[in-house]
Scaffold this motif. Sequence first.
Motif, PDB file in Angstrom:
ATOM      1  N   GLU A 141       0.840  -1.193   0.000  1.00 23.79           N
ATOM      2  CA  GLU A 141       0.000   0.000   0.000  1.00 23.79           C
ATOM      3  C   GLU A 141       0.877   1.245   0.000  1.00 23.79           C
ATOM      4  O   GLU A 141       2.045   1.209   0.387  1.00 23.79           O
ATOM      5  N   THR A 155       0.535   5.717   0.573  1.00 24.09           N
ATOM      6  CA  THR A 155      -0.279   6.873   0.936  1.00 24.09           C
ATOM      7  C   THR A 155       0.116   8.064   0.076  1.00 24.09           C
ATOM      8  O   THR A 155       1.294   8.416  -0.011  1.00 24.09           O
ATOM      9  N   SER A 186       0.183  11.859  -0.165  1.00 23.04           N
ATOM     10  CA  SER A 186       0.097  12.999   0.750  1.00 23.04           C
ATOM     11  C   SER A 186      -0.901  14.022   0.240  1.00 23.04           C
ATOM     12  O   SER A 186      -1.147  14.128  -0.968  1.00 23.04           O
ATOM     13  N   VAL A 229      -5.372  12.854   2.887  1.00 20.99           N
ATOM     14  CA  VAL A 229      -4.544  11.752   2.403  1.00 20.99           C
ATOM     15  C   VAL A 229      -5.432  10.780   1.631  1.00 20.99           C
ATOM     16  O   VAL A 229      -6.648  10.715   1.837  1.00 20.99           O
ATOM     17  N   LYS A 259      -5.166   6.693   0.039  1.00 19.44           N
ATOM     18  CA  LYS A 259      -4.377   5.471  -0.039  1.00 19.44           C
ATOM     19  C   LYS A 259      -4.680   4.678  -1.303  1.00 19.44           C
ATOM     20  O   LYS A 259      -5.810   4.671  -1.802  1.00 19.44           O
TER      21      LYS A 259
END
Length: 762
Positions: free
Chosen positions: A198, A200, A202, A210, A212
């Motif tokens: 995974e 993220t 920003s 955020v 994902k």
Amino acid sequence: MGKFFFKAYSFFLFFIFIFLQAVFAQQKQQKAKKPVDLVYPQLDTEHSRWFFFSSASRPFGMVNLSPDTQLNGAWDSGYRYQTDTIKGFSHVHGWQISALSVMPVTITNQNKQNVFTDFYSKFKHSNEKVSPGYHLVKLERYGITAELTSTKRVGFHRYTFPKAVTPAILFNLNTLLGPCNNVDGKMEQTGAKTLSGEITMSPTMRRPKVFKVFFQIVLNANIDSLNRDEKTGNYLVFTDKKKATVLMKAGISYTSLANAKSNINSELPKWDFNAIVEDAKKEWNGMLARIKIKGGTEIQQRRFYTDLWHALQGRRTISDANGAYPDNTGQNFRIGQLPLDKNGKPKFEQYNSDAFWGSQWTIQTLWGLVYPEVMASFSNSLLQYAKDGGFVPRGPSGGNYTYVMTGAGTTPFLVSAVQKGLITENLQEVYQTLKRNHIAGGMMEKAGYEHKTAKGGGLAYYIKKGYVPYPNPDGNFASHQDGASLTLEYAYQDWTLAQLAKKLNLTEDYNYFIKRSSNWRNVFDESIGWMRPKDVNGNWLKKYDPYQFGKGFIEANGAQNTWYVPQDMAGLAQMMGGKEKAVDKLNAQFELAQKLGFTAGTSHAEETHPEYKRIPINYGNQPSIQTAFIFNQLGRPDLTQYWSRRVVDKVFSGLSPDTGYNGDEDQGLMGSLAVLMKIGLFQMNGGTEQNPEYEFGSPIFDQVDISLQNNKHLIINADGTSAERCYIKSVQENGTDTERRYINHLEILKGATLNFKMSNQP
């Protein structure tokens, strides 16, 4: 002498025969080309944006797999043609989103210590093949041939490594990619040939939360080892040395790892790379071939289908194959579920999308006519956002609102979908949902990227005073707080909402919004004949220059924005002193704009250039792209035909990496505009009236055959059309002469043939 003559004559006939055979063979080969084969993906990639270029992608695909040569920022990033270094192949190129960059490498004693920070490779365009759904490139540093294709949600790679090397794949999970930083990237080996992870994304200035992405990797080769670099947090996967050709599937999901795996199982269960390339080509060709053209040059045909290709990408699917989707509109992230049909398939997709700012003159006309299922899917997606978060978005990213641009630009889009019969259920609820954006607490209150306040849009002043003041007396909160433009935009959008109120017999609401739609008159200064900003006390902006860029006008100047009254061109002409004076004024603007090529330079940034910012008509950005068709509204269709052809020839006819859309192709908007101008159809008010009308321009092809969803056809014949023969002398509709210079939506749906007699004289 006679024998010699006979031999010479025989040789001459033989030569003619061979020549004609070659000509016929060439013509047959040209005729055999399918629309997908004519697309030139590298168009304007010298001025690219992160979401601009998609090679190994499907229409509106979640995966948009392509090489990246520039990584810094949303602008001038992604695949830039003039940059000769590949920095990875990433899977997500969308509005404010990016993710999963990978790079095949070979490991030697020289690079094994620094491969995590020194892995870029030079390449040559001579060793590159690009077409919709496919990309091949040779990495010179490693001698690796990399091939890319995809399904909607799964990237598919084929890497051919040199013999006797140590093959590996670098997963650059923690890195800047275009508009945002990818952080907290994690990956683990979950099987002999599988990896899971995974990343993220920003927050950005435009996407405040955020976001994902989950991914599943499946290889056709055993994984020898998985190494993680402590400094970068990135991973190096060593594969079986005995396999010179490695295949890799990369399934992604914005909801869960389980759904990333499910997307692979649903869309790419087998390993036939060539079959997926052909399937991608078939899907693209099926979409592009809905408009068939005859005539024109090969360059004109290639540019046309490249424009159409652009109209079908950029805005990305974010829902999974099973209908799960990310909802970030609330305080806490949640996984939503789209409604399913009787076969268990989602009824529509959920999308990540740039603004619908200017869509009334572009995608909503093209999609509504040629791709109604696409417009219906996007419409339902926008309404799903409203069910989740309370409001129809202007341009959603990361499953959330971004407040990109201004106003309520999706109101015309959804009203047009209703008027064209694409949205038919719960219309009272749809209306009330749209209305929320036009009153206190709605989208109109927020200026561009105004996340934490609701004063920048000046809606309270618009309602009380009839205009948005400039400067905003409440202060600066965000971007695009230009009162004159906001007033014009709100007035048009109010008019479109009024049309839906009228359809639903909501008389009180209709009267209220139709009255607000005339607020544009409050920023028109009759003494000078231009739209002009007004301060909070009702005073005109002093030392006003209609050619000054950005002073009270959003990405435009007063000369360009003066014509932003698509709902009431007759009223604008009257305030200018009559249609004849309005024609003379606009014609003079076109004559001046022609000297600068009808655009403000070759990129969005050049709009502030001392010379380009003063251009009176700019076909490089949305605020004035309707202007050539205004002449139709003023009783001079000949000037619409003349100037629309000049714009097409100058702005939308190039076919090279340094020409195309002047750097501001906002996810299909300019590509759609080019298509509409070339087939000679346009909708001034965005098709938001009852039984929408398509007005005529000047088709550049001898024949345009549009396949409609109900198996009918709209055929436009303009035999002999050219830059000189650009005028429509007469029109026949289904064999009957007509004086009309438009056709309405219901007539088209019955199937129609338009015969235009073209002339070099108006």
